[in-house]
Every structure is written in structure tokens, then in C-alpha cells.
Design an enzyme around this catalytic site. Structure first.
Site, PDB file in Angstrom:
ATOM      1  N   ARG A  74       0.857  -1.158   0.000  1.00  6.33           N
ATOM      2  CA  ARG A  74       0.000   0.000   0.000  1.00  6.33           C
ATOM      3  C   ARG A  74       0.910   1.229   0.000  1.00  6.33           C
ATOM      4  O   ARG A  74       2.036   1.180   0.507  1.00  6.33           O
ATOM      5  CB  ARG A  74      -0.886   0.035   1.257  1.00  6.33           C
ATOM      6  CG  ARG A  74      -2.109  -0.832   1.202  1.00  6.33           C
ATOM      7  CD  ARG A  74      -2.966  -0.663   2.451  1.00  6.33           C
ATOM      8  NE  ARG A  74      -2.295  -1.030   3.682  1.00  6.33           N
ATOM      9  CZ  ARG A  74      -1.844  -0.168   4.579  1.00  6.33           C
ATOM     10  NH1 ARG A  74      -1.937   1.151   4.353  1.00  6.33           N
ATOM     11  NH2 ARG A  74      -1.242  -0.583   5.672  1.00  6.33           N
ATOM     12  N   TYR A 123      -1.087  -3.569  -6.801  1.00  8.62           N
ATOM     13  CA  TYR A 123      -0.912  -4.317  -5.564  1.00  8.62           C
ATOM     14  C   TYR A 123      -2.209  -4.360  -4.745  1.00  8.62           C
ATOM     15  O   TYR A 123      -2.909  -3.337  -4.639  1.00  8.62           O
ATOM     16  CB  TYR A 123       0.224  -3.704  -4.720  1.00  8.62           C
ATOM     17  CG  TYR A 123       0.419  -4.520  -3.482  1.00  8.62           C
ATOM     18  CD1 TYR A 123      -0.202  -4.158  -2.295  1.00  8.62           C
ATOM     19  CD2 TYR A 123       1.068  -5.759  -3.537  1.00  8.62           C
ATOM     20  CE1 TYR A 123      -0.122  -4.968  -1.186  1.00  8.62           C
ATOM     21  CE2 TYR A 123       1.150  -6.566  -2.441  1.00  8.62           C
ATOM     22  CZ  TYR A 123       0.557  -6.176  -1.262  1.00  8.62           C
ATOM     23  OH  TYR A 123       0.626  -6.989  -0.180  1.00  8.62           O
ATOM     24  N   LYS A 152      -9.580  -2.551   1.654  1.00  7.38           N
ATOM     25  CA  LYS A 152      -9.305  -1.404   2.536  1.00  7.38           C
ATOM     26  C   LYS A 152     -10.095  -0.160   2.086  1.00  7.38           C
ATOM     27  O   LYS A 152     -10.636   0.581   2.906  1.00  7.38           O
ATOM     28  CB  LYS A 152      -7.815  -1.092   2.512  1.00  7.38           C
ATOM     29  CG  LYS A 152      -6.926  -2.244   2.955  1.00  7.38           C
ATOM     30  CD  LYS A 152      -7.235  -2.723   4.357  1.00  7.38           C
ATOM     31  CE  LYS A 152      -6.289  -3.791   4.831  1.00  7.38           C
ATOM     32  NZ  LYS A 152      -6.583  -4.272   6.195  1.00  7.38           N
ATOM     33  N   HIS A 200     -11.526  -2.577  11.562  1.00  5.79           N
ATOM     34  CA  HIS A 200     -10.375  -3.389  11.125  1.00  5.79           C
ATOM     35  C   HIS A 200     -10.206  -4.525  12.138  1.00  5.79           C
ATOM     36  O   HIS A 200      -9.272  -4.520  12.932  1.00  5.79           O
ATOM     37  CB  HIS A 200      -9.137  -2.482  11.083  1.00  5.79           C
ATOM     38  CG  HIS A 200      -7.969  -3.115  10.411  1.00  5.79           C
ATOM     39  ND1 HIS A 200      -6.666  -2.747  10.698  1.00  5.79           N
ATOM     40  CD2 HIS A 200      -7.871  -4.091   9.483  1.00  5.79           C
ATOM     41  CE1 HIS A 200      -5.827  -3.453   9.948  1.00  5.79           C
ATOM     42  NE2 HIS A 200      -6.540  -4.278   9.214  1.00  5.79           N
ATOM     43  N   SER A 214      -0.438  -4.185  12.452  1.00 11.61           N
ATOM     44  CA  SER A 214       0.280  -5.252  11.727  1.00 11.61           C
ATOM     45  C   SER A 214       1.343  -5.849  12.652  1.00 11.61           C
ATOM     46  O   SER A 214       1.698  -5.276  13.676  1.00 11.61           O
ATOM     47  CB  SER A 214       0.945  -4.653  10.489  1.00 11.61           C
ATOM     48  OG  SER A 214       1.734  -3.552  10.883  1.00 11.61           O
ATOM     49  N   CYS A 274       1.140  -8.303  14.656  1.00  6.65           N
ATOM     50  CA  CYS A 274       0.693  -8.827  15.957  1.00  6.65           C
ATOM     51  C   CYS A 274       0.120 -10.234  15.832  1.00  6.65           C
ATOM     52  O   CYS A 274      -0.296 -10.818  16.833  1.00  6.65           O
ATOM     53  CB  CYS A 274      -0.361  -7.907  16.563  1.00  6.65           C
ATOM     54  SG  CYS A 274       0.317  -6.329  17.105  1.00  6.65           S
ATOM     55  N   ASP A 278      -9.874 -10.054   9.088  1.00  4.04           N
ATOM     56  CA  ASP A 278      -9.333  -8.702   8.864  1.00  4.04           C
ATOM     57  C   ASP A 278     -10.347  -7.580   9.079  1.00  4.04           C
ATOM     58  O   ASP A 278     -10.012  -6.563   9.658  1.00  4.04           O
ATOM     59  CB  ASP A 278      -8.753  -8.598   7.442  1.00  4.04           C
ATOM     60  CG  ASP A 278      -7.944  -7.319   7.259  1.00  4.04           C
ATOM     61  OD1 ASP A 278      -8.030  -6.711   6.193  1.00  4.04           O
ATOM     62  OD2 ASP A 278      -7.263  -6.909   8.220  1.00  4.04           O
ATOM     63  N   ARG A 303       2.010 -12.120  -0.044  1.00  7.11           N
ATOM     64  CA  ARG A 303       0.661 -12.464   0.402  1.00  7.11           C
ATOM     65  C   ARG A 303       0.148 -13.777  -0.155  1.00  7.11           C
ATOM     66  O   ARG A 303       0.521 -14.150  -1.265  1.00  7.11           O
ATOM     67  CB  ARG A 303      -0.299 -11.363  -0.045  1.00  7.11           C
ATOM     68  CG  ARG A 303      -0.024  -9.989   0.552  1.00  7.11           C
ATOM     69  CD  ARG A 303      -0.501  -9.906   1.965  1.00  7.11           C
ATOM     70  NE  ARG A 303      -0.120  -8.672   2.620  1.00  7.11           N
ATOM     71  CZ  ARG A 303      -0.858  -8.106   3.577  1.00  7.11           C
ATOM     72  NH1 ARG A 303      -2.006  -8.637   3.925  1.00  7.11           N
ATOM     73  NH2 ARG A 303      -0.440  -7.006   4.169  1.00  7.11           N
TER      74      ARG A 303
HETATM   75  C1  LIG Z   1      -2.337 -16.324  18.011  1.00  8.94           C
HETATM   76  C2  LIG Z   1      -1.062 -16.014  17.920  1.00  8.94           C
HETATM   77  C3  LIG Z   1      -0.619 -14.665  18.145  1.00  8.94           C
HETATM   78  N1  LIG Z   1       0.873 -14.597  18.194  1.00  8.94           N
HETATM   79  C4  LIG Z   1       1.502 -14.652  19.403  1.00  8.94           C
HETATM   80  O1  LIG Z   1       0.835 -14.835  20.448  1.00  8.94           O
HETATM   81  C5  LIG Z   1       2.898 -14.498  19.431  1.00  8.94           C
HETATM   82  N2  LIG Z   1       3.800 -14.466  20.449  1.00  8.94           N
HETATM   83  C6  LIG Z   1       5.000 -14.259  19.860  1.00  8.94           C
HETATM   84  C7  LIG Z   1       6.303 -14.144  20.625  1.00  8.94           C
HETATM   85  C8  LIG Z   1       6.819 -15.530  20.838  1.00  8.94           C
HETATM   86  C9  LIG Z   1       7.655 -16.136  19.884  1.00  8.94           C
HETATM   87  C10 LIG Z   1       8.148 -17.443  20.132  1.00  8.94           C
HETATM   88  C11 LIG Z   1       7.766 -18.115  21.305  1.00  8.94           C
HETATM   89  N3  LIG Z   1       8.203 -19.372  21.658  1.00  8.94           N
HETATM   90  C12 LIG Z   1       9.157 -20.103  21.110  1.00  8.94           C
HETATM   91  C13 LIG Z   1       9.317 -21.467  21.646  1.00  8.94           C
HETATM   92  O2  LIG Z   1       9.840 -19.654  20.212  1.00  8.94           O
HETATM   93  C14 LIG Z   1       6.928 -17.511  22.220  1.00  8.94           C
HETATM   94  C15 LIG Z   1       6.440 -16.221  21.979  1.00  8.94           C
HETATM   95  N4  LIG Z   1       4.899 -14.175  18.516  1.00  8.94           N
HETATM   96  C16 LIG Z   1       3.598 -14.322  18.254  1.00  8.94           C
HETATM   97  N5  LIG Z   1       2.934 -14.283  17.054  1.00  8.94           N
HETATM   98  C17 LIG Z   1       3.669 -14.067  15.815  1.00  8.94           C
HETATM   99  C18 LIG Z   1       3.772 -12.530  15.604  1.00  8.94           C
HETATM  100  C19 LIG Z   1       4.244 -12.149  14.242  1.00  8.94           C
HETATM  101  C20 LIG Z   1       3.120 -12.073  13.277  1.00  8.94           C
HETATM  102  C21 LIG Z   1       1.583 -14.435  17.034  1.00  8.94           C
HETATM  103  O3  LIG Z   1       0.966 -14.409  15.942  1.00  8.94           O
HETATM  104 MN   LIG Z   2      -5.597  -5.532   7.698  1.00 10.66          MN
END
Ligand SMILES: C=CCn1c(=O)c2[nH]c(Cc3ccc(NC(C)=O)cc3)nc2n(CCCC)c1=O
Ligand SMILES: [Mn+2]
Length: 626
Positions: free
Chosen positions: A90, A239, A248, A268, A290, A292, A315, A409
Site C-alpha cells: 500500500r 498491488y 481497505k 479493522h 500489523s 501482531c 481482517d 501475500r
Molecule cells: C495467536 C497467535 C498470536 N501470536 C503470538 O501470540 C505471538 N507471540 C510471539 C512471541 C513468541 C515467539 C516465540 C515463542 N516461543 C518459542 C518457543 O519460540 C513464544 C512467543 N509471537 C507471536 N505471534 C507471531 C507474531 C508475528 C506475526 C503471534 O501471531
Molecule cells: Mn488488515
């Protein structure tokens, strides 16, 4: 013998031949719209789409021959598409809202303060910009006419759009992401529809060298929204976020304006269903910036026995209070347009199982055995397999650089998700019990807390921040504001939007409870305090017990209700440092409250409802007293 007289009706619009479809039986308002588009863009032909698989197969066949698409032979009906490397995301700086009055679109900010909450351009200036782009922009190209519906066909919560575009890739993706069908013409009748005009901005003969068989015009990209006319004009980018105008541009920016006018919500947010071991089902919606893992949450594989998660959407959520005062939500989309990197059988097995066929992958890597590849799939491909990067370079795991673009994507039908909810297309929508905001907050913010009122929940949403890789000029990460996770997708003055949320609260309504979660808090050694992923069900479980009014599991705090020690089910988890996970460092929150207030003062100013400032001041005062 009865001779049937086949009257070959070569219909023309203006002097432009109709390559497919029947123009004469279209609704009158559509004919007028199309005639305008033909006059403006001067296509060589008009192709009225019907969204059928046969139509898609014909287009795919053509794009395979042209080299725009590559068949991923490892799967059935999966394709890879590489864009021009200059057309990969975007373009916020070229995304505008145009209204007669500037402050209908953006808040009053002090002179010199750059608005982070949307860009306004005057009708006069926008006319100049568009007059330099659209006239004749489709010359030598086919104009595809896409009748689409956001939401299930026929639902009272759904809205209809008509998109014209010279990109057949857009047509292929729109039929996955939205409902494309001739039934839309019948449903539309003489009603109004959202007018969407998109062009790659590459009239023939092309002036600009085309890369990867992906015509575009990066130097002249502009995405213009005219909310008062329910109209969108997008030029120069193929894109997704810029060209699949149902997403969006329509389902958030234009729809947020319609929702304000009609008294509902275009947000959103994901929508998911949680069924507890006791067999009680709840639906929640959740808004995250984004990075999360919003799609991962929407399709969670819960780690606690007896819980069941199903997905309604990942989304966007359109939500409206019904006649009984219960908030009901639909997913206006028909597909998922997810970030590929980081998606694998560990982080999101249900997403992976959703795109094993009938899906399109954009700017991902390609394995020698005809599969897709991106960062995070290292353990799921044959070791040592040859890979071609999104830039077309030979590569293999361990080589420097990335195989897939970070914003690459997958585009897949939501119906293919193994845990799609049976009511995901219910015209009434599903009842929403809780709204969850979240952000990637490495320090200071507890795993979960609950708003003490609807207005407090709106303040929490307005203060959403998240760690993000900073824009080019900085290095490393910084905490960015993303109020209501709507910052890039606002359709009108953000202060008015917050007021709209506040105005939704009525005594005879069952207002959802509002929560904030943070999966990403680090300990002093920089390690995650919370296992996240499937274990997030433990937080959702606490949230649902609060929805049911369990007062024994929460204690008061200056930020809201937080879980009483031991009230979150940590069974089976190793050592979780609950004190650190739920601590509220008072210096941190003093600073955070002040910083949030100064953000809202500078970015929303006098348009921000006073109650929001008052609640923030109360929060700050509570930390000063301690
Ligand atoms: C429902 C899941 C939500 N979530 C999470 O709850 C989450 N937590 C984390 C941080 C994390 C990364 C690795 C581990 N554990 C090991 C073993 O590597 C624990 C927490 N990363 C996460 N991620 C990935 C974020 C990038 C898009 C994630 O999506
Ligand atoms: Mn979105």
C-alpha cells in the site's frame, strides 16, 4: 426442423465492443457509470465479469501464457505472481480522502503538524491530479466490469460495489476476496452502489518498461476516496491493498463513513468464535496493528483441552446492533489476503490448510518442486531444495537475503479454512460479546486488562500502540501509534469517529465488554514472558469468564480491571512469571499516559471527544498518586 435465428448482437458502449456479457440488461445507474468510465479511460473492449470458475480458468490460462502467473505444480490450482518490485505494498503517502470540507476528512491539527490520521486533498486539487492520469488510461486494454458484494449476497448488512479495472489479476483476486456474481445486478436494481475505478496506469503503447509482466505506474500512483459520493479512484498500482478496492478502500474507508451515517460499525477487526469445555459459544472481534499475528489469532489452535475455536473473518468486521440491542457482526470479505512470511504449520496450521488449492501467492519464493516458499517454512520444505526468490533469483535456505518479500501475500477462499464457522455467511451476522484491542508492547503493558466502561474502552482503543520496524530513515524498532488499529484506514475525521463510537452506547443495548491484550512483553533478558499462540486461549478464557460477570477473577488498577493472581489457567505451562507479566511500572505508565495524551492533542486536537482526554488525565493522576 426449426431454424433458430441466432441474432448476433454486437453491443457497443460508445464505439467500444462488448467482449463478454450483456450490457442492455444492466441497471440504468450502472450503464451510466460504465459509459462514463468508457469515455474517460477509452478501453479497447468491455468484459462484464460473472465471477464463475470458467471465467477464472480462461483468465488464468491467458495469464499463464503471458507469464504473469506461474502454476505451482505441487498443488491443484495454485498460482504464483511476481509484481514489479516497485509495486509491492500500500502507498499511504498517495492515499487521499477528498471532501468539500477538509475537516470532514482529517482532524484540526496545528499548522505544520503532519496528519498521521489520513491525507485530505481538495476536490479542485484532486481533479487536477486525476485529469493528469485517467483520460485514455486503458487505451489498448480490456476494461473488466466486476459486480461484487461485500458480505453475504442478500444480507441486510451487505453492500454492493461495481469495480472497473484493466487488470485481470485484480479480477482473479476480487472473485476470491469478494462475492462476484451476476446476482449482484438483480440485488442492486436501481439502488446506489460504491463506484470503484482502478487502472494499472499503463495505456498501450506502453511508455514505461513492464517488469515481470506486471504493468504499473509507481511514479503516478494515487488512491483517491470520495466518501460523499461513495466513489474510489485508484491509479498506477496493481498491488492488493491499492487495487482490490473492495478491501481497505471500500470495506474500511468508505464503509466507515456509511456506517457513521447509518449507525453501525466498519472496523479493522477479526471475528472468531470460542466454544468452552462446557459447550457455551461466544463470538469476539479483535483489532490489532500489523505484525501482531491477527490472522493467527483468528484461526487459533487452542492448547487447552475442550476449547474450540472457529473463524468468521481475519481482517474486517461490519457490526450493527440488532433490534434486541445485541451487536451482530459479519465478515464482509469472502477470502483471506494474509501476510505469507511467518505463516506455517506451527504458527497457523488452519491458514496453511486454507491455501492448498484455488489460491494466488504474490511475491513469495518458489521451490524447484513447484511449491511456494517464504521465511518461516524452512522446516516444511525438502532440505536443500532449490528456491527461486520473489525477484526471480536462484537461492536456497541459508543464502543471504530473503526468498519472499516481507509483505508477500496468500489470497485464498475463506470457505477453504478448516475451521471456518458454519455461520460465517449468516445474513444476520454473529452476536459479539467482547471487543479486544491489542498491540505489540515489549515493555510495561500487562498480558490483558479490561475497560471499566464503554468510554474507557474507546480511550484504550484510541491509545493503541505497537512496536514496528521504523520507516526507512530510522534503524530498528519503534513504538508507533495505531489508534483503533484504523490509522491507515480512516475514512473521515478521527475525532468524529471516536465520537461515533461513544454515541453507539445506549441504555437498551448489550454493550460488548472491551479488553486490551499484549502477547509480546519481554523479561529483563529480552525473552518473551508469554508463550503466545495456542496458549492465548488461556487469556480468551479469562475474558469470557469476565463477559459472564465473574467478579472474583479481576482486581482494579489505574489502567482497568486486571486478572487476579492465579485466575488465568496456566496449567501445563512451565514457569510463568506472573508478577512481571502483570506488573504496571508506574514510571512507564506515567510516561505512557502523557505520551498518549500528547499524541491525541497533536493528531486529533479539539476534535477528540473531551471524555477521552479526561479518562487519560485520570489514568495519569492515578499513577502520580501511587
Ligand atoms: C495467536 C497467535 C498470536 N501470536 C503470538 O501470540 C505471538 N507471540 C510471539 C512471541 C513468541 C515467539 C516465540 C515463542 N516461543 C518459542 C518457543 O519460540 C513464544 C512467543 N509471537 C507471536 N505471534 C507471531 C507474531 C508475528 C506475526 C503471534 O501471531
Ligand atoms: Mn488488515
Amino acid at each position: 426442423l426449426v431454424y433458430e435465428v441466432h441474432e448476433i448482437v454486437v453491443q457497443k458502449v460508445g464505439h467500444v465492443p462488448l467482449a463478454k456479457g450483456d450490457f442492455t440488461h444492466l441497471p440504468k445507474k450502472v450503464k451510466i457509470f460504465l459509459a462514463h468510465c468508457v469515455q474517460l479511460c477509452k478501453p479497447r473492449g468491455i468484459y462484464i465479469c460473472d465471477g464463475s470458475a470458467e471465467e477464472a480458468d480462461e483468465i488464468i490460462h491467458k495469464l499463464l501464457e503471458r507469464g504473469t502467473l506461474t502454476r505451482l505444480t505441487k498443488y491443484k490450482n495454485n498460482y504464483l505472481c511476481r509484481t514489479d518490485p516497485d509495486d509491492v505494498a500500500r502507498v499511504e503517502s498517495k492515499t487521499f480522502i477528498t471532501t468539500a470540507n477538509k475537516y470532514d476528512s482529517v482532524p484540526h491539527v496545528r499548522e505544520g503538524v503532519k496528519s498521521a490520521l489520513g491525507c485530505w486533498m481538495s476536490p479542485e486539487d484532486m481533479k487536477v491530479e486525476l485529469d493528469h492520469r485517467f483520460p485514455g488510461c486503458m487505451s489498448g486494454r480490456m476494461m473488466y466490469v466486476i459486480p461484487f458484494c461485500m458480505g453475504p449476497l442478500g444480507s441486510p448488512l451487505s453492500k454492493i460495489g461495481v469495480q472497473v479495472t484493466d487488470s485481470n489479476y485484480v479480477l482473479l483476486c476480487m472473485r476470491v476476496m469478494t462475492r462476484v456474481s451476476p446476482k449482484v445486478w438483480e440485488l442492486l436494481g436501481d439502488d446506489d452502489f460504491v463506484k470503484c475505478i482502478h487502472s494499472m496506469g499503463c495505456p498501450r503503447p506502453v511508455q514505461r518498461r513492464v517488469k515481470n509482466h506486471w504493468p504499473c505506474n509507481p511514479e503516478k500512483v494515487i488512491i483517491a476516496h470520495f466518501p460523499e459520493e461513495r466513489k474510489i479512484k485508484s491509479f498506477g498500482s496493481g498491488y492488493g491493498g491499492n487495487s482490490l478496492l473492495g478491501k481497505k478502500c471500500f470495506a474500511l474507508r468508505i464503509a466507515s463513513v456509511i456506517a457513521r451515517d447509518e449507525g453501525w460499525m466498519a472496523e479493522h477487526m477479526l471475528i472468531m468464535s470460542i466454544t468452552t469445555p462446557k459447550g457455551k459459544e461466544y463470538f469476539v472481534s479483535a483489532a490489532f496493528p500489523s505484525a501482531c499475528g491477527k490472522t493467527n489469532l483468528a484461526m487459533l489452535n487452542p492448547s487447552l483441552p475442550g476449547f474450540r475455536i472457529q473463524c468468521v473473518g481475519d481482517d474486517i468486521a461490519w457490526m450493527k446492533f440488532d433490534e434486541k440491542g445485541v451487536l451482530h457482526g459479519i465478515n464482509p470479505e469472502a477470502g483471506f489476503f494474509g501476510v505469507a512470511p511467518g505463516t506455517n504449520m506451527k504458527t497457523n496450521p488452519n491458514a496453511v490448510l486454507s491455501f492448498q488449492e484455488n489460491s494466488i501467492f504474490t511475491n513469495v519464493g518458489e521451490t524447484a518442486d513447484g511449491g511456494y516458499f517464504w521465511e518461516g517454512l524452512e522446516d516444511e520444505v525438502p532440505p536443500g531444495i532449490g528456491i527461486t526468490t520473489w525477484l526471480g533469483q536462484p537461492w536456497h535456505i541459508g543464502c543471504p537475503g530473503k526468498a519472499a518479500h516481507p509483505n508477500s501475500r496468500f489470497t485464498c477462499p475463506a470457505s477453504q479454512c478448516p475451521i471456518i464457522h458454519p455461520k460465517w455467511e449468516d445474513p444476520k451476522g454473529v452476536p459479539i460479546s467482547a471487543i479486544i484491542f491489542g498491540g505489540r508492547r515489549p515493555t510495561g503493558v500487562p498480558l490483558v486488562f479490561e475497560a471499566k466502561s464503554w468510554a474507557h474502552g474507546v480511550m484504550i482503543g484510541a491509545c493503541v500502540k505497537s512496536e514496528a520496524t521504523a520507516a526507512a530513515e530510522f534503524q530498528g524498532k519503534t513504538i508507533m501509534h495505531d489508534p483503533m488499529a484504523m490509522r491507515p484506514f480512516m475514512g473521515y475525521n478521527f475525532g468524529h469517529y471516536l465520537q461515533h463510537w461513544l454515541d453507539l452506547e445506549k441504555p437498551d443495548r448489550k454493550m460488548p465488554k472491551i479488553f486490551h491484550v499484549n502477547w509480546f512483553r519481554l523479561d529483563n533478558n529480552g525473552r518473551f514472558l508469554w508463550p503466545g499462540f495456542g496458549d492465548n486461549i488461556r487469556v480468551l478464557d479469562w475474558i469470557l469468564r469476565r463477559v459472564d460477570g465473574d467478579a472474583s477473577i479481576a482486581v482494579d488498577s489505574p489502567v482497568g480491571w486486571i486478572p487476579k493472581k492465579g485466575s488465568i489457567d496456566l496449567s501445563g505451562l512451565g514457569s510463568i512469571n506472573e508478577d512481571e507479566l502483570f506488573s504496571l511500572p508506574h514510571d512507564y505508565w506515567l510516561e505512557d499516559s502523557r505520551e498518549s495524551r500528547s499524541f491525541l492533542k497533536s493528531q486529533v486536537g479539539p476534535d477528540c471527544p473531551p471524555i477521552i482526554y479526561r479518562l487519560l488525565e485520570d489514568q495519569e493522576a492515578a499513577f502520580v498518586k501511587q
